[in-house]
Design a protein around this motif. Sequence first.
Motif, PDB file in Angstrom:
ATOM      1  N   LEU A 277       0.881  -1.227  -0.251  1.00  0.00           N
ATOM      2  CA  LEU A 277       0.027  -0.182  -0.063  1.00  0.00           C
ATOM      3  C   LEU A 277       0.422   1.569   0.147  1.00  0.00           C
ATOM      4  O   LEU A 277       2.016   1.033   0.363  1.00  0.00           O
ATOM      5  CB  LEU A 277      -1.329  -0.359   1.113  1.00  0.00           C
ATOM      6  CG  LEU A 277      -1.766  -1.003   1.364  1.00  0.00           C
ATOM      7  CD1 LEU A 277      -2.627  -1.186   2.262  1.00  0.00           C
ATOM      8  CD2 LEU A 277      -2.529  -1.691   0.543  1.00  0.00           C
ATOM      9  N   GLU A 278       0.236   2.110   0.062  1.00  0.00           N
ATOM     10  CA  GLU A 278       1.065   3.702  -0.209  1.00  0.00           C
ATOM     11  C   GLU A 278       1.249   3.805   0.862  1.00  0.00           C
ATOM     12  O   GLU A 278       2.323   4.578   1.215  1.00  0.00           O
ATOM     13  CB  GLU A 278       0.419   4.178  -1.307  1.00  0.00           C
ATOM     14  CG  GLU A 278       0.607   4.230  -2.744  1.00  0.00           C
ATOM     15  CD  GLU A 278       1.709   4.499  -3.578  1.00  0.00           C
ATOM     16  OE1 GLU A 278       2.495   5.921  -2.177  1.00  0.00           O
ATOM     17  OE2 GLU A 278       1.880   3.547  -4.211  1.00  0.00           O
ATOM     18  N   ASP A 282      -4.714   3.453   3.318  1.00  0.00           N
ATOM     19  CA  ASP A 282      -4.650   2.518   2.610  1.00  0.00           C
ATOM     20  C   ASP A 282      -5.301   1.454   2.848  1.00  0.00           C
ATOM     21  O   ASP A 282      -6.559   0.551   2.401  1.00  0.00           O
ATOM     22  CB  ASP A 282      -4.198   2.637   1.014  1.00  0.00           C
ATOM     23  CG  ASP A 282      -3.751   3.276   0.820  1.00  0.00           C
ATOM     24  OD1 ASP A 282      -4.686   4.501   0.856  1.00  0.00           O
ATOM     25  OD2 ASP A 282      -2.415   3.917   0.014  1.00  0.00           O
ATOM     26  N   GLU A 285      -9.844  -0.321   3.469  1.00  0.00           N
ATOM     27  CA  GLU A 285     -10.805  -0.443   1.708  1.00  0.00           C
ATOM     28  C   GLU A 285     -10.198  -1.616   1.459  1.00  0.00           C
ATOM     29  O   GLU A 285     -11.212  -2.803   0.506  1.00  0.00           O
ATOM     30  CB  GLU A 285     -10.324   0.653   0.959  1.00  0.00           C
ATOM     31  CG  GLU A 285      -8.963   1.104   0.450  1.00  0.00           C
ATOM     32  CD  GLU A 285      -9.094   1.856  -0.541  1.00  0.00           C
ATOM     33  OE1 GLU A 285      -8.293   2.377  -1.368  1.00  0.00           O
ATOM     34  OE2 GLU A 285      -9.540   2.797  -0.451  1.00  0.00           O
ATOM     35  N   ARG A 286      -8.642  -2.381   1.945  1.00  0.00           N
ATOM     36  CA  ARG A 286      -8.521  -2.894   1.654  1.00  0.00           C
ATOM     37  C   ARG A 286      -8.838  -4.255   2.467  1.00  0.00           C
ATOM     38  O   ARG A 286      -8.762  -6.018   2.059  1.00  0.00           O
ATOM     39  CB  ARG A 286      -6.945  -3.508   2.062  1.00  0.00           C
ATOM     40  CG  ARG A 286      -6.540  -2.373   0.865  1.00  0.00           C
ATOM     41  CD  ARG A 286      -6.696  -3.110  -1.143  1.00  0.00           C
ATOM     42  NE  ARG A 286      -6.658  -4.092  -1.440  1.00  0.00           N
ATOM     43  CZ  ARG A 286      -5.125  -4.062  -1.695  1.00  0.00           C
ATOM     44  NH1 ARG A 286      -4.240  -2.825  -2.581  1.00  0.00           N
ATOM     45  NH2 ARG A 286      -4.281  -5.961  -2.369  1.00  0.00           N
TER      46      ARG A 286
END
Length: 288
Positions: A277-278, A282, A285-286
């Motif tokens: 992930l950045e 983030d 949502e994953r």
Amino acid sequence: MRADAVVLDVDGVLVDVADSYRRAIVESVERVYGDTIDRETIQLYKDAGGFNNDWELTYAAALYVLARRVGFPLSVETFADKVAASGGGLGAAETVVADHLDPHDREQVYAEWDREQLRAAFQALYLGADLYRDIEGGEPPFETRGYVHDEPTLLEPAVRDELRSRFDVGVLTGRPAAEADIALERVGLDVPEPHRFTMDDWRAGKPDPHALVRLAERFDADDVVFVGDTLDDVKTAVNAATADPDRSYHGVGVLTGGLSGETGRQKFDQAGARAVLESVNDLPERLA
């Protein structure tokens, strides 16, 4: 990914340590020996593995600087590769240096290598004089304000609150407990003692899976996600899956530490990351 529990690393995940811990590594060696490594090469040591403890990374960097003075022939890139091939960590660094120096030069290097002085310099730079007195219980070697006061936070408050509302949240960090408390307070993350592991609780360090497995047991979780910024963080989850096959462990790499860009993604993938992930923001949502 399914998740019952989310476990977070601190450095490079919750707070940005590029200008604190990593700066302290470089400047500690420079203060003690008048020479140092480039800040960019710190990631080579991290990628070699076994350097979750930044004091030990500082010792290894100083060892390399001292060895080069007496004719150590390896570039820092080759040195890091050989450290990785020897198992990673400070012990491997010592082995590589010993293998490439004659006995007289090796003796000279070890006579100058002062880990206690390096650690004191590191703590003075990172904590500053006032916190040094409080945490270390003595006088600092020099007066400084401390880089810890300028660590930017990475975890957004809304994401913090969402994670806590949806999952059990734990912390697994190589920081000493007192320094972990500083970072957790800064990001507003209150984690009970049984749900955190620090340097003070766990001698082996990452990528040893013991602490992550213990947290999974304490949460009674079937699916555990561990978020970190180094390859050793991801390998900790991979090793936990082997040590505790009745649960699922997912290592997630974030690109807010030393690894970044497509190269960082590839290294995380090769280490066994379930996702890259950045940033930690983030993550929600994953997760299912």
